[in-house]
Design an enzyme around this catalytic site. Structure first.
Site, PDB file in Angstrom:
ATOM      1  N   ASP A  65      -1.694  -0.523 -13.385  1.00  0.00           N
ATOM      2  CA  ASP A  65      -0.329  -0.088 -13.110  1.00  0.00           C
ATOM      3  C   ASP A  65       0.442   0.312 -14.369  1.00  0.00           C
ATOM      4  O   ASP A  65       1.644   0.593 -14.290  1.00  0.00           O
ATOM      5  CB  ASP A  65       0.442  -1.200 -12.393  1.00  0.00           C
ATOM      6  CG  ASP A  65      -0.072  -1.445 -10.990  1.00  0.00           C
ATOM      7  OD1 ASP A  65      -0.516  -0.474 -10.353  1.00  0.00           O
ATOM      8  OD2 ASP A  65      -0.041  -2.597 -10.531  1.00  0.00           O
ATOM      9  N   ARG A  90       0.573  -7.633 -12.894  1.00  0.00           N
ATOM     10  CA  ARG A  90       1.139  -6.773 -13.937  1.00  0.00           C
ATOM     11  C   ARG A  90       1.558  -7.540 -15.194  1.00  0.00           C
ATOM     12  O   ARG A  90       2.036  -6.926 -16.150  1.00  0.00           O
ATOM     13  CB  ARG A  90       2.356  -6.006 -13.382  1.00  0.00           C
ATOM     14  CG  ARG A  90       2.027  -5.122 -12.197  1.00  0.00           C
ATOM     15  CD  ARG A  90       3.140  -4.116 -11.932  1.00  0.00           C
ATOM     16  NE  ARG A  90       3.257  -3.150 -13.013  1.00  0.00           N
ATOM     17  CZ  ARG A  90       4.167  -2.166 -13.045  1.00  0.00           C
ATOM     18  NH1 ARG A  90       5.033  -2.058 -12.050  1.00  0.00           N
ATOM     19  NH2 ARG A  90       4.227  -1.322 -14.050  1.00  0.00           N
ATOM     20  N   ARG A 136      12.454  -7.751  -6.961  1.00  0.00           N
ATOM     21  CA  ARG A 136      11.635  -7.969  -8.146  1.00  0.00           C
ATOM     22  C   ARG A 136      12.419  -8.744  -9.212  1.00  0.00           C
ATOM     23  O   ARG A 136      12.105  -9.880  -9.512  1.00  0.00           O
ATOM     24  CB  ARG A 136      11.160  -6.631  -8.724  1.00  0.00           C
ATOM     25  CG  ARG A 136      10.375  -5.757  -7.757  1.00  0.00           C
ATOM     26  CD  ARG A 136       8.936  -6.208  -7.549  1.00  0.00           C
ATOM     27  NE  ARG A 136       8.205  -5.275  -6.709  1.00  0.00           N
ATOM     28  CZ  ARG A 136       7.536  -4.228  -7.151  1.00  0.00           C
ATOM     29  NH1 ARG A 136       7.492  -3.966  -8.434  1.00  0.00           N
ATOM     30  NH2 ARG A 136       6.901  -3.427  -6.320  1.00  0.00           N
ATOM     31  N   HIS A 165      12.927  -1.444  -6.011  1.00  0.00           N
ATOM     32  CA  HIS A 165      13.500  -1.364  -7.349  1.00  0.00           C
ATOM     33  C   HIS A 165      14.757  -0.492  -7.282  1.00  0.00           C
ATOM     34  O   HIS A 165      14.848   0.419  -6.455  1.00  0.00           O
ATOM     35  CB  HIS A 165      12.536  -0.692  -8.336  1.00  0.00           C
ATOM     36  CG  HIS A 165      11.622  -1.605  -9.061  1.00  0.00           C
ATOM     37  ND1 HIS A 165      10.427  -1.159  -9.617  1.00  0.00           N
ATOM     38  CD2 HIS A 165      11.693  -2.926  -9.371  1.00  0.00           C
ATOM     39  CE1 HIS A 165       9.821  -2.165 -10.215  1.00  0.00           C
ATOM     40  NE2 HIS A 165      10.569  -3.249 -10.079  1.00  0.00           N
ATOM     41  N   CYS A 261       9.322   6.249 -12.259  1.00  0.00           N
ATOM     42  CA  CYS A 261       8.437   5.110 -12.488  1.00  0.00           C
ATOM     43  C   CYS A 261       7.478   5.351 -13.652  1.00  0.00           C
ATOM     44  O   CYS A 261       7.106   4.405 -14.351  1.00  0.00           O
ATOM     45  CB  CYS A 261       7.637   4.801 -11.231  1.00  0.00           C
ATOM     46  SG  CYS A 261       8.577   3.972  -9.925  1.00  0.00           S
TER      47      CYS A 261
END
Length: 268
Positions: A65, A90, A136, A165, A261
């Site tokens: 990622d 992550r 998150r 997000h 992103c």
């Protein structure tokens, strides 16, 4: 004339979808890795053609990622607040990002105590640091960011898991004029009221364009690079004096992200 920007990107050479934590991620859908890399390269080249500088973060095997470079840190005035990821898949990315910044002349780099996912949940305007919470990033990260940057932090509650997000629900079009676009239904009633008060003339995106990740966009104050499927935003952006630049990142969408992103801004 728009100001040129400096961006950080990480090529998707190890990219794959291995788990699902939002509606766009489906490990059952195979990723066309050559196409993902070609789409990423096209976005990188578009930034450069517009006069921007793109720095490259080397990908790390085992961290698929990392292509979503916006999540690794937030940079304001050359100060770097690193990330602390919510999910263990992550976690290893955070140290790789901090190491890159230290190796490239950033001397004020901090490891946070609380969970934040970088520019996934932090958006910068001239006056404020807008900060998402709900899925998150921890609310505790907001006070930490305010102390570190010395900039007022405005907390915004995300209530729809499709917009996991802040950068899936809101985009800063011009930080100097504090022009933004956002999808109201992604936010709690109180946060919608805050946004109306702060940004009474904001461009409001409908559900179709928000679900196309049209708000996961990058603006240099004139050009707005956004997913090509968010067609309903093109005319309103032009009416405000912006130039929409449609981009195809269909393979990276399978991992839950689009233009913003994969793009971190290096503000010095």
């Amino acid at each position: 004339m728009y100001a040129t920007r400096r961006y950080l990107m990480c090529p998707p050479v190890h990219f794959r979808v291995t788990y699902s934590i939002n509606p766009w991620m489906d490990p059952a859908k195979p990723v066309d890795l050559p196409l993902a890399l070609a789409q990423w390269e096209a976005l990188r080249d578009r930034y450069r053609a517009l006069g921007h500088t793109v720095e490259i973060l080397d990908p790390v095997p085992g961290l698929p990622d990392m292509v979503y470079a916006a999540n690794g840190a937030t940079v304001i005035d050359g100060r770097v607040l690193g990330a602390r990821f919510a999910h263990p898949e992550r976690a290893g990315e955070a140290a790789a990002h901090r190491a890159w910044y230290r190796a490239h002349g950033f001397t004020d780099v901090t490891e946070p105590a609380h969970i934040n996912e970088g520019e996934g949940d932090f958006a910068v305007t001239r006056t404020w640091l807008l900060a998402g919470r709900g899925f998150r990033s921890s609310p505790l990260s907001h006070g930490e960011a305010q102390e570190f940057f010395g900039r007022p932090v405005i907390g915004l509650d995300l209530v729809d898991p499709r917009y996991y997000h802040l950068d899936t629900a809101l985009c800063v079009l011009d930080p100097e004029t504090e022009d933004v676009m956002y999808h109201p239904a992604a936010f709690s009633p109180g946060s919608r009221a805050v946004l109306r008060r702060l940004f009474p003339d904001a461009l409001l995106a409908d559900e179709a364009d928000a679900l196309a990740l049209g708000l996961n966009a990058v603006s240099d104050g004139h050009h707005v690079l956004l997913p090509e499927a968010a067609t309903g935003l093109f005319a309103p952006l032009r009416a405000r004096g912006y130039e929409p630049v449609p981009v195809s990142l269909s393979e990276l969408l399978k991992g839950g992200g689009s233009v913003k992103c994969v793009t971190a801004e290096l503000r010095r």
